[in-house]
Design a protein around this motif. Structure first.
Motif, PDB file in Angstrom:
ATOM      1  N   PHE A   1      13.274  -2.151 -14.559  1.00  0.00           N
ATOM      2  CA  PHE A   1      13.219  -2.649 -13.005  1.00  0.00           C
ATOM      3  C   PHE A   1      13.401  -4.450 -13.149  1.00  0.00           C
ATOM      4  CE2 PHE A   1      12.295   0.741 -10.302  1.00  0.00           C
ATOM      5  CZ  PHE A   1      11.657   1.668 -11.172  1.00  0.00           C
TER       6      PHE A   1
ATOM      7  N   GLN B   1       2.407   0.952 -12.018  1.00  0.00           N
ATOM      8  CA  GLN B   1       2.554  -0.394 -11.498  1.00  0.00           C
ATOM      9  C   GLN B   1       1.030  -0.929 -11.687  1.00  0.00           C
ATOM     10  OE1 GLN B   1       3.238  -0.468  -7.008  1.00  0.00           O
ATOM     11  NE2 GLN B   1       4.179  -2.577  -7.574  1.00  0.00           N
TER      12      GLN B   1
ATOM     13  N   VAL C   1       6.462   6.483 -13.277  1.00  0.00           N
ATOM     14  CA  VAL C   1       6.610   5.275 -13.181  1.00  0.00           C
ATOM     15  C   VAL C   1       5.165   4.553 -12.788  1.00  0.00           C
ATOM     16  CG1 VAL C   1       7.531   3.331 -11.991  1.00  0.00           C
ATOM     17  CG2 VAL C   1       8.712   5.253 -12.059  1.00  0.00           C
TER      18      VAL C   1
ATOM     19  N   TRP D   1       9.229   9.836  -4.024  1.00  0.00           N
ATOM     20  CA  TRP D   1       8.034   9.089  -4.908  1.00  0.00           C
ATOM     21  C   TRP D   1       6.788   9.755  -4.197  1.00  0.00           C
ATOM     22  CZ3 TRP D   1       8.322   4.687  -8.483  1.00  0.00           C
ATOM     23  CH2 TRP D   1       9.658   4.327  -8.526  1.00  0.00           C
ATOM     24  N   GLY D   2       5.818   9.965  -5.051  1.00  0.00           N
ATOM     25  CA  GLY D   2       4.720  10.345  -4.488  1.00  0.00           C
ATOM     26  C   GLY D   2       3.717   9.126  -4.241  1.00  0.00           C
ATOM     27  N   LYS D   3       2.429   9.377  -3.756  1.00  0.00           N
ATOM     28  CA  LYS D   3       1.857   8.333  -3.253  1.00  0.00           C
ATOM     29  C   LYS D   3       0.881   7.587  -4.362  1.00  0.00           C
ATOM     30  CE  LYS D   3       0.638   9.364   1.578  1.00  0.00           C
ATOM     31  NZ  LYS D   3       2.106  10.027   1.669  1.00  0.00           N
TER      32      LYS D   3
ATOM     33  N   TYR E   1       2.812   6.612 -10.480  1.00  0.00           N
ATOM     34  CA  TYR E   1       3.789   7.335  -9.599  1.00  0.00           C
ATOM     35  C   TYR E   1       4.807   8.669 -10.292  1.00  0.00           C
ATOM     36  CZ  TYR E   1       2.863   3.679  -6.515  1.00  0.00           C
ATOM     37  OH  TYR E   1       2.603   2.556  -5.524  1.00  0.00           O
TER      38      TYR E   1
ATOM     39  N   GLY F   1       0.874  -1.217  -0.018  1.00  0.00           N
ATOM     40  CA  GLY F   1       0.076   0.052  -0.041  1.00  0.00           C
ATOM     41  C   GLY F   1       0.772   1.268   0.053  1.00  0.00           C
ATOM     42  N   GLN F   2       2.161   1.097  -0.218  1.00  0.00           N
ATOM     43  CA  GLN F   2       2.812   2.346  -0.138  1.00  0.00           C
ATOM     44  C   GLN F   2       3.931   2.504  -1.524  1.00  0.00           C
ATOM     45  OE1 GLN F   2       5.663   2.467   3.248  1.00  0.00           O
ATOM     46  NE2 GLN F   2       4.092   1.917   4.672  1.00  0.00           N
ATOM     47  N   PRO F   3       4.254   3.634  -1.609  1.00  0.00           N
ATOM     48  CA  PRO F   3       5.141   3.796  -2.827  1.00  0.00           C
ATOM     49  C   PRO F   3       6.547   3.300  -2.490  1.00  0.00           C
ATOM     50  CG  PRO F   3       4.981   5.820  -1.562  1.00  0.00           C
ATOM     51  CD  PRO F   3       3.900   4.835  -1.148  1.00  0.00           C
ATOM     52  N   PRO F   4       7.244   2.964  -3.589  1.00  0.00           N
ATOM     53  CA  PRO F   4       8.782   2.471  -3.292  1.00  0.00           C
ATOM     54  C   PRO F   4       9.273   3.379  -2.632  1.00  0.00           C
ATOM     55  CG  PRO F   4       8.054   2.117  -5.659  1.00  0.00           C
ATOM     56  CD  PRO F   4       6.994   2.938  -5.033  1.00  0.00           C
TER      57      PRO F   4
END
Lengths: 113, 120
Positions: free
Chosen positions: A104, B39, B37, B110-112, B95, A47-50
């Motif tokens: 990545f 995901q 980026v 990084w942003g959320k 992101y 639930g978090q960004p890297p």
């Protein structure tokens, strides 16, 4: 494009034990001009960004615990967590910053045994 | 402190367009490169694009080249991603991330994230 391959896909480690994650690049990410390896490690908790942990293969970012270390050169790299803590449960990614397109690894999920 | 706040995500039909924004604060935005980026749900990280500190240089992932455009407005401390001809495979959390230098090829903050769903 440089392909980044991580292994294993996941691993379960007991509290206080060592965790080792491998990352292999399809071509060298070592710059001959400055002898730096353009390899990063990130941690992503659910639930978090890297979060950036390590740059240039082995330089820990400010505030990152010293149980995290990075090593390797050329095409083969390792992230080691020397003594796994509960808060280290996360997915870890390597990334090459040697050339665009940036790429990545597929990620390694670290769980508590 | 350094803060990045993405906005503009939502549900959009295939073939349509969407523009994401990223509001930056806590650092001198005009001196740092910036990245997008993404995901996909349950998947790993995929780099999308980078823009240099002054907007003069850009690189894109092959998967978005010709469809997405990264840009920035340094007077507004804002980064953008214009996404055209969206496909279902563009569904992801996007992101915004800061580079540690003027055009550095990695991300130190990084942003959320903002969620984009492409679906009919």
């Amino acid at each position: 494009d440089i392909v980044m391959t991580q292994s294993p896909d996941s691993l379960a480690v007991s509290l206080g034990e060592r965790a080792t994650i491998n990352c292999k690049s399809s071509q060298s990410v070592l710059s001959r001009s400055n002898n730096e390896n353009y390899l990063l490690w990130y941690q992503q908790k659910p639930g978090q960004p890297p979060k950036l942990l390590i740059s240039m293969a082995s330089t820990r970012q400010s505030g990152v615990p010293d149980r995290f270390s990075g090593s390797g050169s050329g095409t083969d790299f390792t992230l080691t967590i020397s003594s796994l803590q509960a808060e280290d449960v996360a997915v870890y990614y390597c990334q090459q910053s040697y050339s665009a397109p940036l790429t990545f690894g597929g990620g390694t999920k670290v769980e508590m045994k | 402190q350094v803060q990045l706040v993405e906005s503009g995500g939502g549900v959009v039909q295939p073939g349509r367009s969407l523009r994401l924004s990223c509001a930056a604060s806590g650092f001198t935005f005009s001196t740092y490169g910036m990245h997008w980026v993404r995901q996909a749900p349950g998947k790993g990280l995929e780099w999308v694009a980078i823009i240099s500190y002054d907007g003069s240089n850009e690189y894109y992932a092959d998967s978005v080249k010709g469809r997405f455009t990264i840009s920035r407005d340094n007077s507004k401390n804002t980064l953008y991603l214009q996404m055209n001809s969206l496909r279902t495979e563009d569904t992801a959390v996007y992101y915004c991330a800061k580079a540690p230098g003027s055009f550095a090829f990695y991300m130190d903050v990084w942003g959320k994230g903002t969620t984009v769903t492409v679906s009919s």
